[in-house]
Design a protein around this motif. Structure first.
Motif, short mmCIF file in Angstrom:
data_model
loop_
_atom_site.label_atom_id
_atom_site.label_comp_id
_atom_site.label_asym_id
_atom_site.label_seq_id
_atom_site.Cartn_x
_atom_site.Cartn_y
_atom_site.Cartn_z
N ARG A 225 1.26 -4.52 19.70
CA ARG A 225 2.54 -4.20 19.06
C ARG A 225 2.38 -3.05 18.07
O ARG A 225 3.24 -2.16 17.99
CB ARG A 225 3.11 -5.44 18.37
CG ARG A 225 3.64 -6.50 19.34
CD ARG A 225 4.48 -7.53 18.60
NE ARG A 225 3.70 -8.25 17.60
CZ ARG A 225 3.00 -9.34 17.83
NH1 ARG A 225 2.96 -9.85 19.06
NH2 ARG A 225 2.34 -9.95 16.85
N ARG A 226 1.28 -3.07 17.30
CA ARG A 226 1.05 -1.97 16.35
C ARG A 226 0.89 -0.64 17.09
O ARG A 226 1.45 0.38 16.67
CB ARG A 226 -0.17 -2.26 15.49
CG ARG A 226 0.04 -3.40 14.49
CD ARG A 226 -1.08 -3.46 13.47
NE ARG A 226 -2.37 -3.80 14.05
CZ ARG A 226 -2.81 -5.04 14.23
NH1 ARG A 226 -2.04 -6.07 13.89
NH2 ARG A 226 -4.00 -5.27 14.75
N ALA A 227 0.13 -0.68 18.17
CA ALA A 227 -0.05 0.55 18.96
C ALA A 227 1.27 1.03 19.54
O ALA A 227 1.55 2.24 19.58
CB ALA A 227 -1.07 0.30 20.07
N ALA A 228 2.10 0.09 19.96
CA ALA A 228 3.40 0.45 20.54
C ALA A 228 4.30 1.10 19.50
O ALA A 228 4.94 2.13 19.77
CB ALA A 228 4.07 -0.79 21.13
N TYR A 229 4.36 0.52 18.30
CA TYR A 229 5.22 1.10 17.25
C TYR A 229 4.72 2.47 16.82
O TYR A 229 5.52 3.38 16.55
CB TYR A 229 5.31 0.16 16.05
CG TYR A 229 6.23 -1.02 16.29
CD1 TYR A 229 7.56 -0.83 16.67
CD2 TYR A 229 5.78 -2.33 16.14
CE1 TYR A 229 8.40 -1.91 16.88
CE2 TYR A 229 6.62 -3.42 16.36
CZ TYR A 229 7.93 -3.20 16.73
OH TYR A 229 8.77 -4.26 16.96
N VAL A 252 17.91 5.83 23.33
CA VAL A 252 18.08 4.68 24.22
C VAL A 252 16.72 4.09 24.59
O VAL A 252 16.53 2.86 24.60
CB VAL A 252 18.85 5.09 25.49
CG1 VAL A 252 18.88 3.94 26.50
CG2 VAL A 252 20.27 5.51 25.14
N GLY A 253 15.75 4.97 24.86
CA GLY A 253 14.41 4.50 25.20
C GLY A 253 13.76 3.72 24.06
O GLY A 253 13.10 2.69 24.29
N VAL A 254 13.96 4.18 22.83
CA VAL A 254 13.42 3.48 21.67
C VAL A 254 14.05 2.10 21.55
O VAL A 254 13.36 1.09 21.32
CB VAL A 254 13.67 4.29 20.38
CG1 VAL A 254 13.41 3.45 19.14
CG2 VAL A 254 12.80 5.54 20.36
N ALA A 255 15.37 2.01 21.73
CA ALA A 255 16.06 0.72 21.65
C ALA A 255 15.54 -0.25 22.71
O ALA A 255 15.28 -1.43 22.42
CB ALA A 255 17.56 0.92 21.79
N VAL A 256 15.35 0.24 23.92
CA VAL A 256 14.86 -0.61 25.02
C VAL A 256 13.43 -1.06 24.74
O VAL A 256 13.08 -2.23 24.93
CB VAL A 256 14.94 0.14 26.36
CG1 VAL A 256 14.24 -0.65 27.47
CG2 VAL A 256 16.40 0.40 26.74
N ALA A 257 12.59 -0.12 24.27
CA ALA A 257 11.20 -0.47 23.98
C ALA A 257 11.10 -1.53 22.90
O ALA A 257 10.33 -2.50 23.03
CB ALA A 257 10.44 0.80 23.57
N VAL A 258 11.88 -1.38 21.83
CA VAL A 258 11.84 -2.36 20.74
C VAL A 258 12.40 -3.70 21.21
O VAL A 258 11.92 -4.77 20.82
CB VAL A 258 12.61 -1.83 19.51
CG1 VAL A 258 12.73 -2.90 18.43
CG2 VAL A 258 11.91 -0.59 18.95
N LEU A 259 13.41 -3.65 22.07
CA LEU A 259 13.96 -4.89 22.64
C LEU A 259 12.89 -5.66 23.41
O LEU A 259 12.83 -6.89 23.34
CB LEU A 259 15.14 -4.54 23.56
CG LEU A 259 15.91 -5.72 24.16
CD1 LEU A 259 16.60 -6.53 23.07
CD2 LEU A 259 16.93 -5.22 25.18
N ILE A 260 12.03 -4.94 24.10
CA ILE A 260 10.95 -5.58 24.86
C ILE A 260 9.86 -6.10 23.93
O ILE A 260 9.34 -7.21 24.11
CB ILE A 260 10.35 -4.59 25.88
CG1 ILE A 260 11.40 -4.23 26.94
CG2 ILE A 260 9.11 -5.16 26.55
CD1 ILE A 260 10.99 -3.09 27.85
N ILE A 261 9.51 -5.30 22.91
CA ILE A 261 8.41 -5.68 22.00
C ILE A 261 8.81 -6.87 21.13
O ILE A 261 8.09 -7.87 21.05
CB ILE A 261 8.04 -4.48 21.10
CG1 ILE A 261 7.53 -3.32 21.95
CG2 ILE A 261 6.97 -4.89 20.08
CD1 ILE A 261 7.42 -2.02 21.19
N ASP A 262 9.97 -6.75 20.47
CA ASP A 262 10.43 -7.82 19.58
C ASP A 262 11.93 -7.61 19.32
O ASP A 262 12.30 -6.79 18.48
CB ASP A 262 9.65 -7.81 18.26
CG ASP A 262 10.02 -8.98 17.34
OD1 ASP A 262 10.94 -9.74 17.70
OD2 ASP A 262 9.37 -9.12 16.29
#
Length: 400
Positions: A225-229, A252-262
């Motif tokens: 998760r840290r690496a992803a952020y 939009v990509g950031v919103a989708v990625a964060v939705l998947i992560i947490d």
């Protein structure tokens, strides 16, 4: 009969609570209410249209959404831990304050002034709380606000208004930076003086930060998760610096990625701040679209860009003011100097200042009035020292 009386009593109590709730909302979200009132009033001046929607700075709103969301992810995963530990190792309050203020000053040149505040103001609050030095939080984050406004003026991408005018004017980047350099250097020297004056007579005061347990530890399971952020943050910075036209897809990509992560992170994003920005943009777009107002500005702005940029920014803030005034400006340098000084006059003068206010009142609800008093006193003093030099340079050496 008892049921009717009970219902009437409950309704009376609800009516009595309404003023209290309204007063609480005013205390908690004064900037949102002010911006919303301005937006609604402007729609009576210029009726809403499709052009109004297109004139809103969606790019700035999308960038702010991405940064606010990533910041919540950083806080959730304690990504600021190394920076906290580095700052926590500085034992002197004066040295620690200088470190934090100039971290904002230099970082704002590259990641924009609002982003630098989003990063460093929460760190300041955490460190000063840990050391039992909360009385210094307001003066120092006010100086960080000044550092963000004045540090960012050097580069074309340091602030949204710089980026807008740089893109519109066609001025080469090196010439732009040479023109802004005198005010930048002056501001750096003044900030050192302001910080030292805050601790006058006690420059050796200790920071009080002994136990760094508040910095927390990194759990092994949170590594991905840290690496992803951090990756998302790098992508957002690239979006800002590269001026890519794909910013909407990135958001939009950031919103989708964060939705998947947490997905809980998306619920913590400061949507009140985003709504405040949106209301200010509606107001500025409506005003600029009015033919009578546009004609008046065409007659009045040329030759008085410095004064106009400062005064108008106190009504609609400097980013919308740059959009309104640029078409009518002859001296681009005076417009830039004024816009980059406007945030020192009042909270509304710069939307970066609104961010600073918002971060503080989320940590200290009900202390908005105290923030405004301290912020206004220190910022106006700084403005008094830089206003005349800025006017002289821009008038004597116009940038066209």
């Amino acid at each position: 009969m008892d049921k009717i009386d009970h219902r009437e009593t409950k309704e009376d109590a609800d009516r009595q609570r309404l003023p209290a709730r309204a007063a609480a909302l005013v205390r908690k979200e004064p900037m949102l209410l002010l911006s919303a009132a301005a937006a609604v009033a402007s729609l009576f001046i210029t009726p809403p249209s499709a052009r109004l929607l297109s004139d809103i700075d969606w790019h700035t709103l999308a960038t702010l959404f991405m940064m606010l969301t990533v910041l919540e992810g950083f806080k959730s995963e304690n990504i600021f831990r190394p920076l906290l530990r580095l700052a926590g190792g500085i034992r002197s309050m004066a040295a620690l304050s200088l470190f934090l203020v100039f971290s904002v000053f230099f970082s704002s040149m590259f990641v924009t002034n609002d982003v630098s505040l989003i990063i460093f103001v929460p760190l300041t609050i955490m460190l000063f709380r840990a050391g039992g030095r909360e009385r210094y939080i307001l003066p120092v984050i006010t100086m960080e606000n000044i550092a963000a406004v004045r540090g960012s003026l050097l580069t074309p991408f340091g602030s949204p208004q710089n980026l807008f005018i740089y893109g519109q004017s066609g001025v080469p980047a090196l010439r732009f930076m040479r023109y802004m350099l005198p005010l930048w250097l002056m501001s750096a020297a003044l900030l050192v003086g302001f910080v030292l004056a805050l601790y006058r007579g006690n420059l050796g005061m200790r920071s009080g930060v002994r136990d760094m347990s508040f910095a927390g530890e990194w759990a092994a399971e949170g590594r991905l998760r840290r690496a992803a952020y951090l990756t998302i943050f790098a992508v957002v910075l690239w979006t800002i610096v590269s001026r890519t036209s794909l910013w909407g897809f990135v958001a939009v990509g950031v919103a989708v990625a964060v939705l998947i992560i947490d997905r809980k992170i998306l619920l913590r994003t400061d949507y009140v701040l985003l709504l405040t920005f949106l209301c200010f943009f509606v107001f500025s777009s409506s005003i600029a679209s009015n033919p009578a107002i546009s004609a008046f500005l065409r007659r009045s702005v040329s030759g008085s860009e410095y004064l106009w940029s400062i005064l108008l920014s106190q009504v609609i803030s400097n980013v919308p003011a740059s959009i309104v005034l640029y078409p009518f400006a002859d001296n681009v340098g005076a417009l830039l100097y004024g816009l980059d000084s406007a945030g020192l006059c009042s909270l509304i003068g710069s939307l970066a200042s609104v961010i600073n206010y918002r971060i503080y009142v989320r940590e200290y609800p009900g202390n908005g009035g105290r923030f405004l008093r301290v912020f206004t006193l220190i910022s106006l003093l700084f403005f008094a020292l830089v206003a005349l030099p800025g006017y002289y340079i821009s008038a004597r050496f116009p940038l066209r």
